[in-house]
Scaffold this active site. Structure first.
Site, short mmCIF file in Angstrom:
data_model
loop_
_atom_site.label_atom_id
_atom_site.label_comp_id
_atom_site.label_asym_id
_atom_site.label_seq_id
_atom_site.Cartn_x
_atom_site.Cartn_y
_atom_site.Cartn_z
CG ASN A 1 -5.14 4.75 -3.68
OD1 ASN A 1 -5.01 3.97 -2.74
ND2 ASN A 1 -4.24 4.83 -4.66
CG ASP A 2 -6.09 2.52 1.53
OD1 ASP A 2 -5.36 2.42 0.53
OD2 ASP A 2 -5.67 2.39 2.69
CD GLU B 1 -5.96 -19.51 -16.17
OE1 GLU B 1 -5.91 -19.85 -14.97
OE2 GLU B 1 -6.85 -18.76 -16.63
CG ASN C 1 -1.97 1.07 1.16
OD1 ASN C 1 -1.90 1.98 0.34
ND2 ASN C 1 -2.97 0.96 2.03
N GLY D 1 -5.87 -2.76 0.30
CA GLY D 1 -5.30 -1.43 0.08
C GLY D 1 -4.05 -1.36 -0.77
CG ASP E 1 -1.53 1.79 -3.63
OD1 ASP E 1 -0.33 1.47 -3.62
OD2 ASP E 1 -2.03 2.58 -2.82
CG ASP F 1 -8.46 -15.15 -16.53
OD1 ASP F 1 -7.73 -15.80 -15.77
OD2 ASP F 1 -9.70 -15.07 -16.38
#
Length: 633
Positions: free
Chosen positions: A152-153, A375, A147, A173, A175, A346
């Site tokens: 910006n949490d 994947e 964090n 949190g 980032d 993905d």
């Protein structure tokens, strides 16, 4: 006043202000809410661009432009009146600048003028170099790594506003700023590439931390940071010798995507009628073999490809040509904006496979030196090989995909190290797993790994055994693969108390939060075992970066014998010897067994300890573990 189209780089599109030296008519804001892609570039091989324009009754407007080298070649209304799909041709005569798209409404009202930016490209297509087996990739789940910016949490207008590190499935949190702060550590460890799980907006009501239920394909999740910070991450990482790989999702989105409130066509999602009717949805049968199975029923194929991955992730219909174009352009936009070196796609087998060939082919056509890894979660090498470009598939399928993920080898390594030695168990699993390379078009382009964000931590899988973990890491780093290591492996992160729990697997990196008592970035309060594995991995990774034998040498290995498995990487006089000893006591190896390699008299140095021996008749291994030797000092 709402600021529209935040992600147009380098421009401030505020009503009534000057943009690129031109006075812009800002009245578009009364109708147009989104234009995607938010900007484009001149100089692509493919001169076609399709804009998705969204706004109230925009379908009643007709766009026109007057810009040298650019023309509108198609206008497509959707079933929803709030969409227009506008086709452009951007020739080599076009220059960077701002196109004023004039939207005239049927019936004659005052036209709307929308400023659309064409940019000059920073790099030529051939300069977008991808990753290869000289790289070592560090995989990060950003919410759980560090964090760097607490402001910006919590973003109050988003659906999930809690931060609780004690809850596995809450946001913690982490980032972009935290990743930037950790780049020196990652680089010093010896990694050369970063794969970061999705950073795009995931405005879901719960479990939004993981990022795979994207609700806006052109917006960075503000709880991670801004687009500008994402660009800075790419630039700073590159300065420190780290390339950026973006995790993308073409199969599905989040159910709270802005599309879901007003879908453009009745086939934008698969099984859309059930979704819109509030009926029970049809989930994928997850039978990936239906893509290759010559006997598969149409029923099973449809339920695999069109069924939803999970109930909160609508399955995108890539057979819709507007959806297909949207997804391809989105990938190219991010490559260009960030200067990417690769994409990890993905759930690769789940979308329409013909579309995936077109998607990968479109990217590789524009960026011939780029890299994409898909994947395919299968332990069957035949299924993994099917997706790698160059495979001679009986159905004639051409994937255009350079790299796949090596789930078969992952399973073989863990089982082989854990099992007691016997004729068909133990180290023979590793040997035979590598022997399957005959089935791959390009084994050294496959991504090898020991764990990732979707499976139990490797330290957990190896029963929290330090020596076993070192054995697995050393083997991964010498075989002909592109190695990927999950963050925290170097600190022995374990989820032994919560097997299979994704929130626990994606636990916080020690030291990523100011209140952490243990800090892996600085070494503060790490245990002896954590210090040992961190130092061990750092030594191996930094050696590997400079080892021509590991990167380019041929591979020769010998069938495991008496609990010992020996593998060589050879490039002329540059030789790396990897020895795995499963015995709990000292073990002597008869070196005459390897006489075909003509190593007599050569001096080998232990990469970890610096001790040397001269190749004669025998080599004594003092205890269970991995041993790496090289002829190059």
């Amino acid at each position: 006043m709402k600021l529209i189209n935040k992600v147009s780089i380098g421009l401030i599109l505020i009503l009534g202000l000057i943009v690129n030296g031109q006075k812009i008519n800002g009245n578009y804001s009364t109708v147009i809410e989104k234009v995607e892609p938010p900007n484009w570039w001149v100089g692509f091989k493919n001169e076609k661009l399709q804009l998705l324009v969204y706004g109230k009754n925009i379908g009643n407007y007709k766009p026109s432009i007057d810009y040298p080298g650019v023309s509108i070649i198609g206008i497509n209304k959707a079933q929803s009146p709030n969409y227009l799909f506008v086709d452009f041709e951007i020739t080599d005569k076009a220059s960077p600048g701002t196109i004023q798209i004039v939207f005239n409404k049927e019936g004659g009202r005052k036209p709307l003028v929308y400023p659309y930016v064409l940019r000059g490209r920073k790099k030529k297509s051939i300069e977008y170099k991808g990753f290869d087996n000289s790289d070592a990739i560090y995989l990060i789940t950003p919410d759980r790594f560090a964090n760097g910016e607490i402001s910006n949490d919590v973003i109050e207008n988003m659906n999930e506003t809690s931060v609780d590190r004690s809850e596995d499935y809450s946001r913690h949190g982490g980032d972009i700023a935290g990743i930037i702060n950790g780049l020196d550590y990652i680089s010093d460890m010896g990694f050369t590439s970063l794969w970061i799980t999705p950073l795009l907006t995931n405005d879901m009501s719960q479990s939004s931390y993981h990022g795979y239920a994207i609700t806006d394909f052109y917006q960075v999740d503000p709880r991670f940071g801004t687009l500008e910070e994402y660009i800075r991450l790419s630039e700073v990482a590159r300065q420190k010798g780290l390339d950026l790989i973006m995790d993308q999702v073409a199969n599905h989105c989040g159910v709270q995507h802005w599309w879901a409130k007003d879908l453009p066509f009745d086939d934008w999602f698969n099984f859309q009628d059930l979704f819109e009717g509030g009926q029970e949805l049809i989930m994928s049968n997850h039978r990936r073999t239906t893509n290759q199975d010559p006997y598969a029923s149409s029923h099973d194929k449809i339920f695999f490809n069109d069924g939803w991955f999970v109930p909160i992730m609508p399955d995108l219909n890539q057979k819709n040509p507007f959806m297909a174009k949207y997804l391809i352009q989105n990938s190219i936009w991010w490559i260009e904006i960030l200067g990417l070196h690769g994409i990890r796609q993905d759930t690769y087998p789940y979308p329409d496979k013909d579309f995936m060939s077109e998607w990968a082919g479109s990217i590789m056509n524009e960026y011939p030196n780029f890299s994409i890894v898909g994947e395919e979660w299968s332990n069957n090498p035949l299924l993994v090989a099917y997706w790698q470009d160059g495979n001679n598939n009986l159905d004639g399928y051409k994937s255009n995909l350079g790299s796949t993920m090596d789930f078969p080898m992952q399973k073989a390594i863990v089982e082989g190290i854990n099992e007691e030695e016997s004729w068909d168990k133990g180290l023979i699993k590793l040997y035979e797993g590598l022997a399957n390379d005959f089935g791959y078009p390009s084994p050294n382009r496959i991504m090898g790994f020991l764990d990732n964000h979707d499976m139990d931590r490797v330290f957990t899988q190896l029963n929290e055994d330090l020596v076993s973990t070192k054995m697995a890491l050393s083997y991964l780093l010498v075989i002909p693969r592109i190695p990927q290591i999950y963050y925290g492996t170097e600190t022995l992160i374990s989820n032994i108390d919560n097997l299979g729990d994704h929130g626990s697997i994606r636990t916080d990196f020690p030291g990523g939060w100011a209140t952490d008592s243990v800090n892996a970035f600085t070494g503060k309060n790490l245990s002896d075992d954590q210090m040992e594995i961190q130092g061990y991995l750092k030594t191996l990774l930094n050696y590997r970066k400079e080892s021509n034998a590991i990167i380019s040498g041929k591979t020769v290995h010998f069938v495991p014998f008496n609990g010992v498995y020996v593998l060589f990487r050879i490039l002329g006089d540059d030789i790396v010897m990897h020895v795995m000893n499963k015995n709990n006591t000292s073990t002597d190896i008869d070196l005459k067994r390897f006489e075909e390699l003509e190593l007599g008299g050569k001096v080998f140095t232990n990469i970890e300890t610096g001790e040397s021996f001269t190749w004669e008749d025998n080599l004594s291994l003092p205890k269970r573990g991995s041993y790496l030797f090289t002829t190059i000092k």
